[in-house]
Design an enzyme around this catalytic site. Structure first.
Site, short mmCIF file in Angstrom:
data_model
loop_
_atom_site.label_atom_id
_atom_site.label_comp_id
_atom_site.label_asym_id
_atom_site.label_seq_id
_atom_site.Cartn_x
_atom_site.Cartn_y
_atom_site.Cartn_z
CB THR A 28 -4.85 -37.29 -20.72
OG1 THR A 28 -3.71 -37.54 -21.56
CG2 THR A 28 -4.46 -37.58 -19.28
CB THR A 31 -14.01 -39.89 -20.23
OG1 THR A 31 -14.42 -39.09 -19.13
CG2 THR A 31 -15.23 -40.33 -21.01
CG ASP A 81 -8.79 -35.56 -24.66
OD1 ASP A 81 -8.97 -36.22 -23.62
OD2 ASP A 81 -7.94 -34.64 -24.73
N GLY A 82 -11.61 -36.46 -23.62
CA GLY A 82 -12.65 -35.96 -22.73
C GLY A 82 -12.57 -34.45 -22.61
CB ALA A 83 -14.25 -31.72 -22.39
CG ASP A 84 -11.55 -30.64 -17.21
OD1 ASP A 84 -11.63 -31.68 -16.55
OD2 ASP A 84 -10.50 -30.26 -17.75
N GLY A 96 -7.89 -30.51 -16.75
CA GLY A 96 -8.10 -30.93 -15.36
C GLY A 96 -7.07 -31.99 -14.95
N GLY A 97 -6.67 -32.80 -15.92
CA GLY A 97 -5.65 -33.82 -15.66
C GLY A 97 -4.24 -33.32 -15.93
CD GLU A 103 -5.66 -33.43 -22.65
OE1 GLU A 103 -5.89 -34.41 -21.94
OE2 GLU A 103 -6.11 -32.31 -22.41
C1 5RP Z 1 -6.93 -33.88 -19.06
C2 5RP Z 1 -8.22 -33.45 -19.64
C3 5RP Z 1 -9.39 -34.37 -19.51
O1 5RP Z 1 -9.92 -34.57 -20.76
C4 5RP Z 1 -10.43 -33.75 -18.63
O2 5RP Z 1 -9.81 -33.41 -17.41
C5 5RP Z 1 -11.60 -34.71 -18.41
O3 5RP Z 1 -11.20 -35.73 -17.57
P1 5RP Z 1 -12.16 -36.92 -17.15
O4 5RP Z 1 -12.42 -37.74 -18.36
O5 5RP Z 1 -11.36 -37.66 -16.09
O6 5RP Z 1 -13.42 -36.32 -16.58
O7 5RP Z 1 -8.35 -32.40 -20.21
O8 5RP Z 1 -5.94 -32.91 -19.21
#
Ligand code: 5RP
Length: 220
Positions: A28, A31, A81-84, A96-97, A103
């Protein structure tokens, strides 16, 4: 290149890591949204994708990528997946989302975790980004007091409810020099559903979007 372009650089490269004719997991965030666009544009055929949030499901439907429920599949070839934040051992802060529970579940069902991120997310130590902790709403204050004892400063994510009906506390100023131990310690607090440290199931591959192009970093 701006941050959005760096995210797209990583997202586009990640399509190469998608096995054809298999099920995959999709995270989510902004990215990941770009990854879904690039996957659809690339024309690679997958059997189906397990989604981690209602937002991701909506985008999968928009791009006519078939969605499948986790309970209907035995294994997922890859999880994207992305990461903060992500450190040099490929341990992450996520959530963050607000989708960290889904996840973590889908990531744990996947053979390989490929993290996609712009270069600003790559850090020597986790913790500048406030750690999201998903809690049972009635236990929120109880959990917050325990997190204060661990040295953090909890802040309620006001007006936000997760897809699973829980609340999020964002924990500022935590000392995360032992991510694995802290992930376990926080999850032992009664009322905590899950926390956003992904150390027990860290990423296997990091694709960093850099101005010079996509850098692929492997840990194991
Ligand atoms: C959502 C997450 C996202 O992977 C994380 O917040 C990164 O978001 P973005 O790709 O918008 O920078 O963990 O729960």
């Amino acid at each position: 290149m701006n941050q959005q372009e760096l995210k797209r650089t990583a997202a586009r490269k990640a399509v190469e890591f998608v096995p054809e004719n298999e099920y995959i997991g999709i995270g989510t965030g902004s990215t990941v949204n770009l990854f879904i666009e690039e996957l659809a544009a690339g024309g690679k055929r997958i059997k189906g994708a397990v989604s981690t949030s209602s937002a991701t499901s909506a985008l999968l439907a928009k791009f006519e990528i078939p969605e499948v429920a986790l309970r209907e599949v035995i294994r997922l070839g890859v999880y994207i997946d992305g990461a903060d934040e992500i450190n040099h051992s490929l341990q992450m802060i996520k959530g963050g989302g607000g989708a960290l529970l889904g996840e973590k579940i889908v990531a744990s069902a996947s053979d390989k975790f490929v993290c996609i991120a712009d270069e600003s997310k790559y850090v020597a130590q986790l913790g500048r980004f406030p750690l999201p902790v998903e809690v049972i709403p009635s236990a929120r204050s109880l959990v917050a007091r325990q997190l204060l004892k661990l040295g953090g400063e909890p802040e309620l994510r006001v007006g936000f409810t997760t897809d699973n009906g829980h609340e999020i506390l964002d924990i500022h100023h935590l000392d995360i020099n032992q991510p694995l131990a802290l992930e376990d310690e926080i999850n032992k607090i009664t009322g905590v559903v899950e926390n956003g440290i992904f150390a027990r199931n860290g990423a296997d591959v990091l694709i960093l979007g850099r101005a010079s192009g996509a850098e692929v970093i492997h840990i194991r």
